[in-house]
Design a protein around this motif. Structure first.
Motif, PDB file in Angstrom:
ATOM      1  N   ASP A 138      -2.240  -2.306   6.698  1.00 23.79           N
ATOM      2  CA  ASP A 138      -1.389  -1.956   5.478  1.00 23.79           C
ATOM      3  C   ASP A 138      -0.091  -2.780   5.649  1.00 23.79           C
ATOM      4  OD1 ASP A 138      -3.362  -0.184   4.464  1.00 23.79           O
ATOM      5  OD2 ASP A 138      -2.357   1.550   5.094  1.00 23.79           O
ATOM      6  N   ARG A 187       0.390   5.233   7.104  1.00 26.51           N
ATOM      7  CA  ARG A 187       0.219   3.699   6.746  1.00 26.51           C
ATOM      8  C   ARG A 187      -0.589   3.135   8.183  1.00 26.51           C
ATOM      9  NH1 ARG A 187       0.140   5.537   2.958  1.00 26.51           N
ATOM     10  NH2 ARG A 187      -1.998   4.742   3.283  1.00 26.51           N
ATOM     11  N   VAL A 203       0.828  -1.106   0.126  1.00 25.19           N
ATOM     12  CA  VAL A 203       0.087  -0.004   0.148  1.00 25.19           C
ATOM     13  C   VAL A 203       0.757   1.372   0.011  1.00 25.19           C
ATOM     14  CG1 VAL A 203      -1.913   1.190   1.210  1.00 25.19           C
ATOM     15  CG2 VAL A 203      -1.631  -1.293   1.426  1.00 25.19           C
ATOM     16  N   TYR A 234      -0.687  -6.497   5.393  1.00 20.63           N
ATOM     17  CA  TYR A 234      -0.975  -6.775   4.086  1.00 20.63           C
ATOM     18  C   TYR A 234       0.210  -7.001   3.054  1.00 20.63           C
ATOM     19  CZ  TYR A 234      -2.608  -6.297  -0.991  1.00 20.63           C
ATOM     20  OH  TYR A 234      -2.705  -6.476  -2.349  1.00 20.63           O
ATOM     21  N   THR A 235       1.209  -5.882   3.180  1.00 20.64           N
ATOM     22  CA  THR A 235       2.430  -5.938   2.598  1.00 20.64           C
ATOM     23  C   THR A 235       3.221  -6.804   3.020  1.00 20.64           C
ATOM     24  OG1 THR A 235       1.991  -3.539   2.481  1.00 20.64           O
ATOM     25  CG2 THR A 235       4.250  -4.410   1.745  1.00 20.64           C
TER      26      THR A 235
END
Length: 267
Positions: free
Chosen positions: A123, A119, A112, A126-127
């Motif tokens: 985020d 952030r 993201v 997910y990353t």
């Protein structure tokens, strides 16, 4: 004096066989882009290919491409952020082909993007989940199987695993982590005959980048000028590097991150 590797390479040329004949290669993120081209390249050179990905339709398409070129392949639906899925993935390789010789941990996303201070924890998860945790989980379950036959691991990092880039802080951190994980793992398993390397692409004209930016032309216009060679890379060029790192031609290479970035990090 001729080394064993040189002898094997010479014998392969004389018999007309491929050096990956009768081996098994597992490719995560094999449903598109770099992963698909890598899977097809292994299949064309004689490997039995296990294609892992989240999308069955696209994974089956990769399998058909390999089979159409005369190779053998199977697809297993996998979310590399879930350990149960990863274990099932490697079990599928063994139950289908009986062994594992080469693993390419390629699944990833761009995370993201945006200012670091904006952030969220979601985020971050997910990353890091796909880009770093997924690589760790994959190696965790691949290494015990590779130990039985030696073998190779290639992790897909990024040129952003070697430099910083504004508003991509989470992705940069994840890919730096992949490079570090690769180096540490290479030292742990060297005495088992397993080589662990990473490939670090620059900007590449992949479906993910095309979807994000609006087509191949936009990818080139956005990223091409920042690369000294004046263009972005192709998935085939990265796949060629991955296959080389998995081959006997790189038999004295381990713990490295091979930059395939059109000179981006040389600036």
């Amino acid at each position: 004096m001729v080394s064993q590797n040189e002898s094997q390479h010479r014998d392969s040329e004389m018999t007309g066989t491929n050096q990956f004949d009768n081996t098994v290669a597992l490719i995560t993120g094999g449903s598109s882009g770099i992963g698909r081209k890598t899977a097809v390249a292994f299949g064309q050179q004689g490997a039995n290919v296990v294609v892992a990905g989240r999308t069955t339709t696209e994974g089956d398409k990769t399998v058909r491409l390999i089979e159409d070129s005369g190779g053998s392949a199977t697809f297993v639906k996998t979310d590399v952020t879930r350990e149960d899925d990863v274990k099932q993935m490697v079990d599928h390789a063994i139950s289908t082909y009986g062994r594992l010789d080469h693993a390419v941990n390629n699944a990833g996303n761009v995370g993201v993007p945006g200012p670091l201070a904006e952030r969220t924890e979601d985020d971050w998860e997910y990353t890091m989940g796909v880009n770093l945790k997924g690589v760790w989980l994959s190696m965790k379950h691949e290494i015990p199987l590779l130990h039985e036959s030696g073998g190779t691991i290639v992790n897909t990092a990024s040129d952003f695993g070697h430099v910083g880039f504004e508003e991509f802080s989470l992705y940069v951190a994840a890919k730096h982590g992949v490079v570090g994980l690769t180096r540490a793992a290479a030292l742990e398993v060297a005495d088992q005959g397993i080589r662990v390397n990473a490939v670090s692409p620059g900007a590449v004209d992949t479906p993910m980048n095309r979807d994000r930016l609006g087509g191949s032309k936009a990818v080139q216009e956005t990223f091409g000028p920042s690369h000294p060679l004046g263009r972005v890379g192709t998935p085939e060029e990265v796949a060629d590097a991955i296959v080389w790192l998995s081959s006997e031609q790189s038999s004295f290479v381990t713990g490295q991150s091979l930059l395939v970035d059109g000179g981006y990090t040389a600036q």
